[in-house]
Design a protein around this motif. Sequence first.
Motif, PDB file in Angstrom:
ATOM      1  N   THR A 312       0.854  -1.197   0.000  1.00  0.00           N
ATOM      2  CA  THR A 312       0.000   0.000   0.000  1.00  0.00           C
ATOM      3  C   THR A 312       0.890   1.248   0.000  1.00  0.00           C
ATOM      4  O   THR A 312       2.013   1.225   0.519  1.00  0.00           O
ATOM      5  N   TRP A 313       0.367   2.319  -0.593  1.00  0.00           N
ATOM      6  CA  TRP A 313       1.136   3.565  -0.738  1.00  0.00           C
ATOM      7  C   TRP A 313       0.339   4.742  -0.197  1.00  0.00           C
ATOM      8  O   TRP A 313      -0.884   4.787  -0.338  1.00  0.00           O
ATOM      9  N   ASN A 314       1.056   5.677   0.432  1.00  0.00           N
ATOM     10  CA  ASN A 314       0.442   6.894   0.973  1.00  0.00           C
ATOM     11  C   ASN A 314       1.154   8.105   0.394  1.00  0.00           C
ATOM     12  O   ASN A 314       2.355   8.062   0.155  1.00  0.00           O
ATOM     13  N   ASP A 315       0.418   9.195   0.239  1.00  0.00           N
ATOM     14  CA  ASP A 315       1.038  10.428  -0.260  1.00  0.00           C
ATOM     15  C   ASP A 315       1.797  11.130   0.859  1.00  0.00           C
ATOM     16  O   ASP A 315       1.282  11.274   1.974  1.00  0.00           O
ATOM     17  N   ALA A 316       3.004  11.573   0.544  1.00  0.00           N
ATOM     18  CA  ALA A 316       3.783  12.393   1.479  1.00  0.00           C
ATOM     19  C   ALA A 316       3.455  13.865   1.246  1.00  0.00           C
ATOM     20  O   ALA A 316       2.884  14.230   0.214  1.00  0.00           O
ATOM     21  N   ARG A 317       3.820  14.705   2.212  1.00  0.00           N
ATOM     22  CA  ARG A 317       3.701  16.151   2.023  1.00  0.00           C
ATOM     23  C   ARG A 317       4.951  16.646   1.311  1.00  0.00           C
ATOM     24  O   ARG A 317       6.065  16.223   1.651  1.00  0.00           O
ATOM     25  N   LEU A 318       4.770  17.547   0.362  1.00  0.00           N
ATOM     26  CA  LEU A 318       5.925  18.105  -0.342  1.00  0.00           C
ATOM     27  C   LEU A 318       6.371  19.394   0.324  1.00  0.00           C
ATOM     28  O   LEU A 318       5.539  20.211   0.743  1.00  0.00           O
ATOM     29  N   GLY A 319       7.675  19.593   0.413  1.00  0.00           N
ATOM     30  CA  GLY A 319       8.232  20.828   0.963  1.00  0.00           C
ATOM     31  C   GLY A 319       8.228  21.932  -0.074  1.00  0.00           C
ATOM     32  O   GLY A 319       7.646  21.788  -1.150  1.00  0.00           O
ATOM     33  N   LYS A 320       8.882  23.033   0.227  1.00  0.00           N
ATOM     34  CA  LYS A 320       8.796  24.184  -0.668  1.00  0.00           C
ATOM     35  C   LYS A 320       9.465  23.898  -2.014  1.00  0.00           C
ATOM     36  O   LYS A 320      10.406  23.122  -2.104  1.00  0.00           O
ATOM     37  N   ASP A 321       8.928  24.537  -3.038  1.00  0.00           N
ATOM     38  CA  ASP A 321       9.374  24.319  -4.408  1.00  0.00           C
ATOM     39  C   ASP A 321      10.432  25.366  -4.755  1.00  0.00           C
ATOM     40  O   ASP A 321      10.136  26.546  -4.864  1.00  0.00           O
ATOM     41  N   LEU A 322      11.690  24.912  -4.923  1.00  0.00           N
ATOM     42  CA  LEU A 322      12.779  25.843  -5.255  1.00  0.00           C
ATOM     43  C   LEU A 322      13.031  25.903  -6.756  1.00  0.00           C
ATOM     44  O   LEU A 322      14.028  26.470  -7.202  1.00  0.00           O
ATOM     45  N   GLY A 323      12.126  25.294  -7.533  1.00  0.00           N
ATOM     46  CA  GLY A 323      12.294  25.300  -8.987  1.00  0.00           C
ATOM     47  C   GLY A 323      12.324  23.888  -9.530  1.00  0.00           C
ATOM     48  O   GLY A 323      12.606  22.926  -8.819  1.00  0.00           O
ATOM     49  N   ARG A 324      12.067  23.758 -10.807  1.00  0.00           N
ATOM     50  CA  ARG A 324      11.849  22.439 -11.400  1.00  0.00           C
ATOM     51  C   ARG A 324      13.087  21.564 -11.481  1.00  0.00           C
ATOM     52  O   ARG A 324      12.988  20.367 -11.729  1.00  0.00           O
ATOM     53  N   TYR A 325      14.274  22.151 -11.288  1.00  0.00           N
ATOM     54  CA  TYR A 325      15.517  21.371 -11.352  1.00  0.00           C
ATOM     55  C   TYR A 325      16.070  21.019  -9.972  1.00  0.00           C
ATOM     56  O   TYR A 325      17.097  20.370  -9.860  1.00  0.00           O
ATOM     57  N   SER A 326      15.411  21.473  -8.935  1.00  0.00           N
ATOM     58  CA  SER A 326      15.920  21.362  -7.563  1.00  0.00           C
ATOM     59  C   SER A 326      15.475  20.066  -6.884  1.00  0.00           C
ATOM     60  O   SER A 326      14.528  19.413  -7.312  1.00  0.00           O
ATOM     61  N   PHE A 327      16.160  19.716  -5.776  1.00  0.00           N
ATOM     62  CA  PHE A 327      15.605  18.735  -4.839  1.00  0.00           C
ATOM     63  C   PHE A 327      14.234  19.243  -4.396  1.00  0.00           C
ATOM     64  O   PHE A 327      14.066  20.445  -4.153  1.00  0.00           O
ATOM     65  N   ARG A 328      13.281  18.327  -4.238  1.00  0.00           N
ATOM     66  CA  ARG A 328      12.014  18.660  -3.594  1.00  0.00           C
ATOM     67  C   ARG A 328      11.926  17.804  -2.343  1.00  0.00           C
ATOM     68  O   ARG A 328      11.932  16.573  -2.412  1.00  0.00           O
ATOM     69  N   ARG A 329      11.875  18.442  -1.192  1.00  0.00           N
ATOM     70  CA  ARG A 329      11.816  17.690   0.053  1.00  0.00           C
ATOM     71  C   ARG A 329      10.421  17.093   0.234  1.00  0.00           C
ATOM     72  O   ARG A 329       9.426  17.669  -0.202  1.00  0.00           O
ATOM     73  N   TRP A 330      10.377  15.947   0.896  1.00  0.00           N
ATOM     74  CA  TRP A 330       9.085  15.342   1.228  1.00  0.00           C
ATOM     75  C   TRP A 330       9.120  14.895   2.689  1.00  0.00           C
ATOM     76  O   TRP A 330      10.182  14.683   3.256  1.00  0.00           O
ATOM     77  N   GLN A 331       7.926  14.733   3.264  1.00  0.00           N
ATOM     78  CA  GLN A 331       7.834  14.445   4.699  1.00  0.00           C
ATOM     79  C   GLN A 331       6.542  13.694   4.986  1.00  0.00           C
ATOM     80  O   GLN A 331       5.526  13.910   4.313  1.00  0.00           O
ATOM     81  N   ALA A 332       6.594  12.817   5.972  1.00  0.00           N
ATOM     82  CA  ALA A 332       5.383  12.102   6.413  1.00  0.00           C
ATOM     83  C   ALA A 332       5.591  11.665   7.850  1.00  0.00           C
ATOM     84  O   ALA A 332       6.717  11.677   8.350  1.00  0.00           O
ATOM     85  N   GLU A 333       4.515  11.291   8.508  1.00  0.00           N
ATOM     86  CA  GLU A 333       4.626  10.769   9.866  1.00  0.00           C
ATOM     87  C   GLU A 333       4.064   9.355   9.890  1.00  0.00           C
ATOM     88  O   GLU A 333       3.031   9.077   9.277  1.00  0.00           O
ATOM     89  N   TRP A 334       4.767   8.474  10.565  1.00  0.00           N
ATOM     90  CA  TRP A 334       4.349   7.073  10.629  1.00  0.00           C
ATOM     91  C   TRP A 334       4.450   6.602  12.077  1.00  0.00           C
ATOM     92  O   TRP A 334       5.479   6.805  12.720  1.00  0.00           O
ATOM     93  N   THR A 335       3.387   5.993  12.580  1.00  0.00           N
ATOM     94  CA  THR A 335       3.405   5.419  13.924  1.00  0.00           C
ATOM     95  C   THR A 335       3.310   3.896  13.800  1.00  0.00           C
ATOM     96  O   THR A 335       2.232   3.359  13.549  1.00  0.00           O
ATOM     97  N   PRO A 336       4.448   3.192  13.907  1.00  0.00           N
ATOM     98  CA  PRO A 336       4.400   1.732  13.779  1.00  0.00           C
ATOM     99  C   PRO A 336       3.627   1.126  14.943  1.00  0.00           C
ATOM    100  O   PRO A 336       3.879   1.447  16.098  1.00  0.00           O
ATOM    101  N   SER A 337       2.672   0.250  14.622  1.00  0.00           N
ATOM    102  CA  SER A 337       1.790  -0.287  15.670  1.00  0.00           C
ATOM    103  C   SER A 337       2.244  -1.634  16.214  1.00  0.00           C
ATOM    104  O   SER A 337       1.699  -2.118  17.193  1.00  0.00           O
ATOM    105  N   ALA A 338       3.226  -2.247  15.533  1.00  0.00           N
ATOM    106  CA  ALA A 338       3.687  -3.567  16.003  1.00  0.00           C
ATOM    107  C   ALA A 338       5.200  -3.662  15.862  1.00  0.00           C
ATOM    108  O   ALA A 338       5.790  -3.046  14.979  1.00  0.00           O
TER     109      ALA A 338
END
Length: 380
Positions: A312-338
């Motif tokens: 299964t796949w989940n969407d991450a949040r994207l960080g600020k856009d520094l332009g189309r050639y740049s790194f784009r940061r991504w972030q998510a939170e995960w709480t492992p239950s087991a």
Amino acid sequence: GGCSRRTEEPAVIETSSDFLMRFPEKAPLRVVNDRPPCLETPWSYFDRDLTPNEVFYVRWHLQGIPTTIDLRTWRLKVQGHVERPLELSMAELRRMETVSVVAVNQCSGNSRSLITPHVPGAQWRNGAMGNARWTGVPLRALLERAGVKAKAVQVTFDGLDEPPLPSVPDFLKALDIEHALQAEAEVLVAYEMNGAPLPMLNGFPVRLVVPGWYATYWVKALAAITVLPHRFDGYWMAKAYRIPATPGANETPDQLVAQTQPIGRMNIRSFFVRPLEAQRLPVGRPCELNGIAFNGGSGIKKVQYSTDGGRTWNDARLGKDLGRYSFRRWQAEWTPSAVGDYRLQVRALGKDGETQPAAPTWNRGGYMRNVIEEIRVTVV
């Protein structure tokens, strides 16, 4: 524990087998080769948008690399199939139109050590890349000032590095004249990197910046720009840095593709920066997942992560856009239950529809690896 960001722990990223060395103007970097220097950025530095100059990876091909340059006598030549050959000083370059672009510089062979079956070449892990704000003069402006003659076909770029023997071909790269002149392509002759002069090992005093394209074209210590009325057939275009002319530049070791072409635009990639491979995470506690994504210039539309090995796949949040050639940061939170072992994966989707393959491709040069990245963590 968890995997909150803590700057005091980068030591965990390096294994004891790593050989770190300090070169001039550089913090300790992982040595892939020392002559000529091929130095890799330690993974902890990818936790920010721009890669600091002192840890930006280094890749030279020829042993005779410049170690001192006097700007009083240095000139950049624009010559060949032009109306007005130029010899420009740094002061003259700085008086011309100034532009900046944030762009990823990535070695064509980044991640080569991870390719199986194994191929020869510099054995990079994933750190032969960096993201910087490059400032300089548009290549187009230099060519227009020199006056490109009719029927120009390609432009070559030659740096100050020199072959150790006459039998070794000088490192020259070529771009088609349309690419060189296209405003959209944003090709630059850069004299600054992240607001400071280029470090010597990253191409002082100027280097070519070809946004969206692999770093083999980003000629360092640029000395001569030559317009040609024909195609350039030098070694580093005709023989080296070539890829199979197949989808994904794919071939197999027992069935090499006859038709090859020069490598060009980068494909799409994404990575985890946190957590780290083999990190132990506490059960029932929120853990931050984060990383970077980039491609050859369409920009990143979406990053998705999986905590169950790709089921299964989940969407991450994207960080600020520094332009189309740049790194784009991504972030998510995960709480492992087991408790247990987990395979975390990340994949990106470009605005042009390009995605990452689920299975790794292979080619004899060890180029363009961009399989969906995976790390394993243990929840305790």
